[in-house]
Design an enzyme around this catalytic site. Structure first.
Site, PDB file in Angstrom:
ATOM      1  N   ASN A  37      22.022 -46.355 -50.788  1.00  0.00           N
ATOM      2  CA  ASN A  37      21.584 -46.429 -49.386  1.00  0.00           C
ATOM      3  C   ASN A  37      22.799 -46.501 -48.466  1.00  0.00           C
ATOM      4  O   ASN A  37      22.851 -45.834 -47.421  1.00  0.00           O
ATOM      5  CB  ASN A  37      20.739 -47.685 -49.125  1.00  0.00           C
ATOM      6  CG  ASN A  37      19.464 -47.734 -49.942  1.00  0.00           C
ATOM      7  OD1 ASN A  37      18.971 -46.709 -50.392  1.00  0.00           O
ATOM      8  ND2 ASN A  37      18.929 -48.925 -50.125  1.00  0.00           N
ATOM      9  N   ASN A  50      24.366 -59.172 -51.405  1.00  0.00           N
ATOM     10  CA  ASN A  50      23.070 -58.598 -51.786  1.00  0.00           C
ATOM     11  C   ASN A  50      22.430 -59.361 -52.943  1.00  0.00           C
ATOM     12  O   ASN A  50      22.072 -58.767 -53.974  1.00  0.00           O
ATOM     13  CB  ASN A  50      23.262 -57.136 -52.210  1.00  0.00           C
ATOM     14  CG  ASN A  50      22.909 -56.165 -51.101  1.00  0.00           C
ATOM     15  OD1 ASN A  50      22.064 -56.456 -50.254  1.00  0.00           O
ATOM     16  ND2 ASN A  50      23.539 -55.004 -51.098  1.00  0.00           N
ATOM     17  N   ASP A  92      21.616 -52.704 -45.720  1.00  0.00           N
ATOM     18  CA  ASP A  92      22.523 -51.613 -46.127  1.00  0.00           C
ATOM     19  C   ASP A  92      22.874 -50.735 -44.926  1.00  0.00           C
ATOM     20  O   ASP A  92      24.003 -50.270 -44.789  1.00  0.00           O
ATOM     21  CB  ASP A  92      21.880 -50.735 -47.211  1.00  0.00           C
ATOM     22  CG  ASP A  92      21.437 -51.545 -48.418  1.00  0.00           C
ATOM     23  OD1 ASP A  92      22.089 -52.557 -48.710  1.00  0.00           O
ATOM     24  OD2 ASP A  92      20.429 -51.166 -49.042  1.00  0.00           O
TER      25      ASP A  92
HETATM   26  P1  ADP Z   1      19.790 -58.366 -45.239  1.00  0.00           P
HETATM   27  O1  ADP Z   1      18.777 -57.418 -45.853  1.00  0.00           O
HETATM   28  O2  ADP Z   1      21.188 -58.002 -45.630  1.00  0.00           O
HETATM   29  O3  ADP Z   1      19.447 -59.805 -45.347  1.00  0.00           O
HETATM   30  P2  ADP Z   1      18.728 -58.484 -42.538  1.00  0.00           P
HETATM   31  O4  ADP Z   1      17.311 -58.591 -42.933  1.00  0.00           O
HETATM   32  O5  ADP Z   1      19.362 -59.635 -41.837  1.00  0.00           O
HETATM   33  O6  ADP Z   1      19.706 -58.015 -43.717  1.00  0.00           O
HETATM   34  O7  ADP Z   1      18.825 -57.201 -41.625  1.00  0.00           O
HETATM   35  C1  ADP Z   1      20.042 -56.567 -41.388  1.00  0.00           C
HETATM   36  C2  ADP Z   1      20.147 -56.202 -39.933  1.00  0.00           C
HETATM   37  O8  ADP Z   1      19.113 -55.261 -39.612  1.00  0.00           O
HETATM   38  C3  ADP Z   1      19.977 -57.358 -38.978  1.00  0.00           C
HETATM   39  O9  ADP Z   1      21.188 -58.058 -38.784  1.00  0.00           O
HETATM   40  C4  ADP Z   1      19.492 -56.628 -37.743  1.00  0.00           C
HETATM   41  O10 ADP Z   1      20.575 -56.012 -37.099  1.00  0.00           O
HETATM   42  C5  ADP Z   1      18.603 -55.526 -38.319  1.00  0.00           C
HETATM   43  N1  ADP Z   1      17.210 -55.988 -38.443  1.00  0.00           N
HETATM   44  C6  ADP Z   1      16.571 -56.408 -39.559  1.00  0.00           C
HETATM   45  N2  ADP Z   1      15.317 -56.790 -39.290  1.00  0.00           N
HETATM   46  C7  ADP Z   1      15.134 -56.608 -37.963  1.00  0.00           C
HETATM   47  C8  ADP Z   1      14.042 -56.818 -37.046  1.00  0.00           C
HETATM   48  N3  ADP Z   1      12.872 -57.303 -37.458  1.00  0.00           N
HETATM   49  N4  ADP Z   1      14.248 -56.512 -35.751  1.00  0.00           N
HETATM   50  C9  ADP Z   1      15.419 -56.010 -35.313  1.00  0.00           C
HETATM   51  N5  ADP Z   1      16.484 -55.800 -36.116  1.00  0.00           N
HETATM   52  C10 ADP Z   1      16.354 -56.091 -37.417  1.00  0.00           C
HETATM   53  O1  KDG Z   2      19.033 -53.225 -50.069  1.00  0.00           O
HETATM   54  C1  KDG Z   2      17.978 -52.356 -50.462  1.00  0.00           C
HETATM   55  C2  KDG Z   2      17.849 -52.460 -51.925  1.00  0.00           C
HETATM   56  O2  KDG Z   2      17.380 -53.750 -52.213  1.00  0.00           O
HETATM   57  C3  KDG Z   2      16.869 -51.490 -52.518  1.00  0.00           C
HETATM   58  O3  KDG Z   2      17.119 -50.150 -52.182  1.00  0.00           O
HETATM   59  C4  KDG Z   2      16.763 -51.649 -53.992  1.00  0.00           C
HETATM   60  O4  KDG Z   2      18.972 -51.835 -54.840  1.00  0.00           O
HETATM   61  C5  KDG Z   2      17.890 -52.323 -54.697  1.00  0.00           C
HETATM   62  C6  KDG Z   2      17.645 -53.662 -55.232  1.00  0.00           C
HETATM   63  O5  KDG Z   2      18.167 -53.940 -56.309  1.00  0.00           O
HETATM   64  O6  KDG Z   2      16.928 -54.442 -54.643  1.00  0.00           O
END
Ligand code: ADP
Ligand code: KDG
Length: 312
Positions: free
Chosen positions: A38, A166, A254
């Site tokens: 991704n 991650n 990602d």
């Molecule tokens: P991770 O999957 O690494 O925990 P997040 O869920 O925090 O990441 O999402 C990564 C980024 O994507 C956030 O910092 C924000 O910029 C954007 N994002 C994710 N969810 C939302 C949402 N519901 N509304 C707006 N932006 C979002």
């Molecule tokens: O960040 C997205 C990933 O979680 C998804 O594409 C699948 O690599 C993956 C995982 O192991 O969760």
């Protein structure tokens, strides 16, 4: 053009046709996912080049992933194939608020065949940044050795390294993850982490403490719909998220990483990097699938308001 390299498993993803517990979902749509792939798609859509190092099954799903990655314009010259292990797959459950739950079928992963001796010493020769993600480290035990070899190669060439923990607790324990990540932190320039993840990994330690301990240039904390914060040794930058209706947040992290790294390599200031990264994360969350919503540069600029959108 700037070029990044990353390494990781990819999977065929089965996206549910409706929300709710998987046992009540009658059908799925087939797609492709995998955190590192991704990321590679994300930077490629933003007009940079990406080299994805991997091993996939020499089977129908492997061919699908290979063609998909090539179709996105990713450099797949370091993707091996194995006839011995089937390509990984996973099924996704999606809740009403867009949050996802994963059910993996990836043990063993074809990456079991990608041992350290099969990594070409020249793989980072033409690369401007190495991106490592914790999913890769979790998938097979020997992946840590492979990652450390790539990290050493990058350091020898003065190539910056970004790392996204991650954390996937379905793949390993928090204790194992912590122990392995400890070996990675001292070498990285950018730590791109989720807020909850940071708290789980560092158990109450402050960002400043972690930053000083491992000498990490930037710690970027992703906070979902709250946006994100970047900490450097001396400053802190907060940016709000874009307001969207989240459909499927898997892959938003990602997308954020890809846009942040893109903007970092482009020489943008931290405020601008955060704006682009929040934009890319939000866009992925508005679309079902892990990478379908990854924007082109133009789509991203239109979404964040730098360019006018003409629909028809
Ligand atoms: P991770 O999957 O690494 O925990 P997040 O869920 O925090 O990441 O999402 C990564 C980024 O994507 C956030 O910092 C924000 O910029 C954007 N994002 C994710 N969810 C939302 C949402 N519901 N509304 C707006 N932006 C979002
Ligand atoms: O960040 C997205 C990933 O979680 C998804 O594409 C699948 O690599 C993956 C995982 O192991 O969760």
């Amino acid at each position: 053009n700037k070029r990044i390299a990353t390494i990781g498993d990819a999977m065929v993803v089965f996206n549910p046709s409706k929300t709710g517990p998987l046992r009540f979902v009658p059908s799925f749509e087939r797609a492709v996912g995998g955190a590192e792939l991704n990321f590679a798609i994300g930077v490629t859509r933003l007009d940079m080049e990406a080299k994805w190092i991997s091993c996939i099954g020499d089977d129908e799903f492997g061919k699908l992933i290979y063609n998909f990655a090539r179709g996105e314009g990713i450099d797949v010259s370091h993707v091996l194939r194995t006839p011995h292990i089937p390509t990984s797959i996973y099924f996704k459950e999606i809740r009403e608020d867009g949050a996802g739950k994963s059910f993996y079928y990836r043990n063993p992963s074809p990456l079991l065949e990608l041992t350290e001796d099969r990594i070409d010493e020249s793989v980072l020769d033409d690369v401007d940044l190495l991106h490592i993600s914790g999913v890769y480290l979790a998938v097979c035990e020997h992946n840590i050795e492979v990652a450390l070899k790539l990290i050493a190669l990058a350091q020898a060439k003065n190539i910056p390294i970004s790392f996204d923990p991650n954390l996937r607790l379905k793949l390993w324990t928090i204790e194992d993850a912590r122990a392995v990540y400890e070996k990675v932190y001292p070498s990285i320039n950018l730590l791109l982490t989720g807020q909850d993840e940071f708290e789980l990994l560092f158990e109450g330690r402050t960002v400043k403490d972690v930053q000083e301990c491992y000498k990490i240039d930037e710690i970027i904390v992703k906070k979902g719909e709250q946006g994100a914060t970047v900490y450097t040794a001396t400053e802190q930058y907060d940016r709000k998220a874009f307001s969207i209706r989240a459909i499927d947040t898997v892959g938003a992290g990602d997308a954020f990483d890809a846009a942040y790294v893109y903007s970092y390599l482009n020489g943008d200031d931290i405020g601008e990097r955060l704006r682009l990264a929040n934009g890319a994360g939000a866009l992925v969350a508005t679309i079902k699938g892990d990478n379908e919503g990854l924007p082109s540069l133009q789509e991203l600029r239109q979404f964040i308001g730098d360019e006018k959108l003409i629909e028809r």
